[in-house]
Design a protein around this motif. Sequence first.
Motif, PDB file in Angstrom:
ATOM      1  N   GLU A  29       2.635   1.788  -3.334  1.00  8.94           N
ATOM      2  CA  GLU A  29       1.660   2.296  -4.299  1.00  8.94           C
ATOM      3  C   GLU A  29       1.396   3.788  -4.072  1.00  8.94           C
ATOM      4  O   GLU A  29       1.341   4.575  -5.017  1.00  8.94           O
ATOM      5  CB  GLU A  29       0.356   1.503  -4.185  1.00  8.94           C
ATOM      6  CG  GLU A  29      -0.662   1.855  -5.247  1.00  8.94           C
ATOM      7  CD  GLU A  29      -1.986   1.118  -5.057  1.00  8.94           C
ATOM      8  OE1 GLU A  29      -2.391   0.877  -3.913  1.00  8.94           O
ATOM      9  OE2 GLU A  29      -2.618   0.783  -6.075  1.00  8.94           O
ATOM     10  N   ALA A  30       1.271   4.157  -2.792  1.00  6.88           N
ATOM     11  CA  ALA A  30       1.010   5.562  -2.474  1.00  6.88           C
ATOM     12  C   ALA A  30       2.174   6.443  -2.945  1.00  6.88           C
ATOM     13  O   ALA A  30       1.955   7.544  -3.456  1.00  6.88           O
ATOM     14  CB  ALA A  30       0.780   5.725  -0.973  1.00  6.88           C
ATOM     15  N   ASP A  54       0.832  -1.215   0.000  1.00  6.28           N
ATOM     16  CA  ASP A  54       0.000   0.000   0.000  1.00  6.28           C
ATOM     17  C   ASP A  54       0.864   1.262   0.000  1.00  6.28           C
ATOM     18  O   ASP A  54       0.563   2.234  -0.696  1.00  6.28           O
ATOM     19  CB  ASP A  54      -0.921   0.015   1.229  1.00  6.28           C
ATOM     20  CG  ASP A  54      -2.099  -0.919   1.067  1.00  6.28           C
ATOM     21  OD1 ASP A  54      -2.254  -1.478  -0.050  1.00  6.28           O
ATOM     22  OD2 ASP A  54      -2.851  -1.116   2.032  1.00  6.28           O
ATOM     23  N   TYR A  55       1.933   1.250   0.790  1.00  6.69           N
ATOM     24  CA  TYR A  55       2.772   2.459   0.853  1.00  6.69           C
ATOM     25  C   TYR A  55       3.594   2.646  -0.423  1.00  6.69           C
ATOM     26  O   TYR A  55       3.789   3.776  -0.877  1.00  6.69           O
ATOM     27  CB  TYR A  55       3.666   2.435   2.097  1.00  6.69           C
ATOM     28  CG  TYR A  55       2.927   2.950   3.311  1.00  6.69           C
ATOM     29  CD1 TYR A  55       2.706   4.311   3.485  1.00  6.69           C
ATOM     30  CD2 TYR A  55       2.409   2.073   4.256  1.00  6.69           C
ATOM     31  CE1 TYR A  55       1.994   4.787   4.579  1.00  6.69           C
ATOM     32  CE2 TYR A  55       1.698   2.536   5.351  1.00  6.69           C
ATOM     33  CZ  TYR A  55       1.493   3.895   5.511  1.00  6.69           C
ATOM     34  OH  TYR A  55       0.771   4.370   6.587  1.00  6.69           O
TER      35      TYR A  55
END
Lengths: 291, 415
Positions: free
Chosen positions: B387-388, B384-385
């Motif tokens: 991707e962020a 997730d990070y």
Amino acid sequence: MESRFLGLAYLAPYLIGLLIFTAIPFLGSLYLSFTDYNLIQSPVWTGLDNFRELMNDRTFMKSLRVTLLYVFLTVPLKLAFALFIAVILNYRLRAIGFFRTAYYVPSILGGSIAVAVLWRYIFADAGLVNMVLAGLGLEPINWFGDPVNALFTLSLLRTWQFGSAMVIFLAALQAVDKSLYEAAAIDGASKWHSFVHITLPLITPVIFFNLIMQMVQAFQEFNGPYVITGGGPLKSTYLLPLYIYDEAFKNFNMGYASAIAWVLFLIIMALTVVAFWSSKKWVYYAGDKRS
Amino acid sequence: MKLLTTTILSAGLLAGTVPAQADSLRMSWWGGDARHAQTQEALAVCGQKHGHQIAAEFTGWAGHQERITTQIAGRTEADIMQINWPWLPLFSRDGSGFADLREYSDIIDLSQFTDEQLAGGEMNGVLNGIPTAETGRVYFFNKTVYDAAGLPLPTNWDEVRAAAGKLGDGVMPFEAQGLNAIFLVSTTVTQMTGKDLIDPETTTVAWTPEELAEGIRFYQSLVEDGAIRSWQQVAGEGNIELFEMRPWAEGRIAGTYEWDSAYAKYADPLGEQELVPVPMLQVDGAVNDGTYRKPSMLFAISKNARNPQAAAQIIDCLLNDPEAVDILKDSRGIPASKVAAARLAEQGGIDPNVQAAHDLVLEGKGPIPSPLNEHPKVREVFGDYLEAVAYDQISADDAAAEMIDEIDRALRSFR
């Protein structure tokens, strides 16, 4: 068999199925929502902890926002499209039977994984839609890689499955008394005025029914985001059913997943109550005394 | 004396030496088409040898863990399961989640495995699974594409960067998104620091935020230089694995970072094009290769199996029987079983590229990784990070700091 038991015997298969596949899991998930249960060991009672944690869970909040956006985008779009097609199919056209069947077919296939896979190929970077756009000299669009487009693409898939709502609309349209249109025509009403002032008010019970059904189904959408986007990008298509699934079966938090499921249930319930309350203002039934 | 002999024999019977009766069994696994076909053929042979019927339950990798989780929770799992090494602490933290295979050591020839290999399948001292192979991440490149462009296969990251724009119209030198991005960043930081993500002593993140941020920036620089397709571009293909993507099959993506045992899955769609492994690409100042090596998939027996002896016979056959070995070949990587590995080597039954990839894994230097590297929550936070950062939602520094906090929280229950 005595006649008083005969009805019960006929109902038994349904009641047994309802009990085993719906009622018991329903109550089971309510119990689990108050526990810490990792699927391997026995559940441990934790009271309201799961619900308290939800209030501070950024992923839950994001997923809830995305789910509400999806529902409020998809349901009106689908109802409007289903009604539009139903109106067209209500005309006496050549081979109308064939067209009615053809337009209903997507909703038979709609919920399947195969159609979601097909959708993925159609909207992929090098998919059919971008090929058509390139053929028209337009820039390709990143349907799944852009957070805004991704949710819209999923919404389109659900809208495309308009068949069941369309069939119900069609039945309602055919039940509208033709003499009302004839009277309006004599008074000089246009087709559009007849539609707005005669057709729409008379089919509001069916619009209301479809609204409730489509809203409940949209809140439960799983196959589309699971197969097509996996919930991404940036969790922009991470609908609550997907989050429930991940928490339950990937992260082994069945208790927490049950709590999310119950919050989702309460949201659906609340919106349904609001819809019923508002229906008094805009749904007209036969014999209704309102002017 | 007779009584004593009878008692000893009876005890022996109760201890698990009961001859297995003919039975109907189920076996589940994940994999690609080649593994599915070979495993079904081997099961037919093993079933016939021992008089058992074996129902095959196979899927792709995606969703397999969820399927197994559901089955185990409902006690409907298959008798024989192919499980992933990182699942052991999830399903069997105290060793009681699967059958103890040492109880069937008279059926399964455990002498074909080293103590280290068997230790990889143990939880709390209980042998829960037998590794089918050792595996690790390897860089693979499409040699046909590089040859056609007149470029040598890359030996370092500068050469991968230099290949951008020179391989042909729209051809990307490499791909690493999602899980591969996680592994690429992990490998980079491990090469820079010599440490695995998770400190085995404290079960906390071993890297500092600065070290992790450096790894993330390195990955982003590869994207910016056109060496790796951007996260947005890959997401544009939908939720689909690299080997299923058209650009991969058409040679428009010329490299990836994958398990050595997954070679066939990635090489098969390429048809005539040749996929080859290359030695570990290193960052400047690397203190080791950063090789991520671990026991590959394991064969386990359900603790609820009705006839574990019969299941043990099938496992032994799949791992050690010459006929089954000839069929399965390297479909799960180079076999860990000595007799199987020797037979395949003797017969030339191992794809030279699989052998080369495996040799690179075995020769590579790096810390022993914790299975918790692959804990679902750790993976989710990491992915997730990244991707962020890829979508410019957060800086590499902030992402690294928050990522470490969240992973440490996820690991708390394992301390």
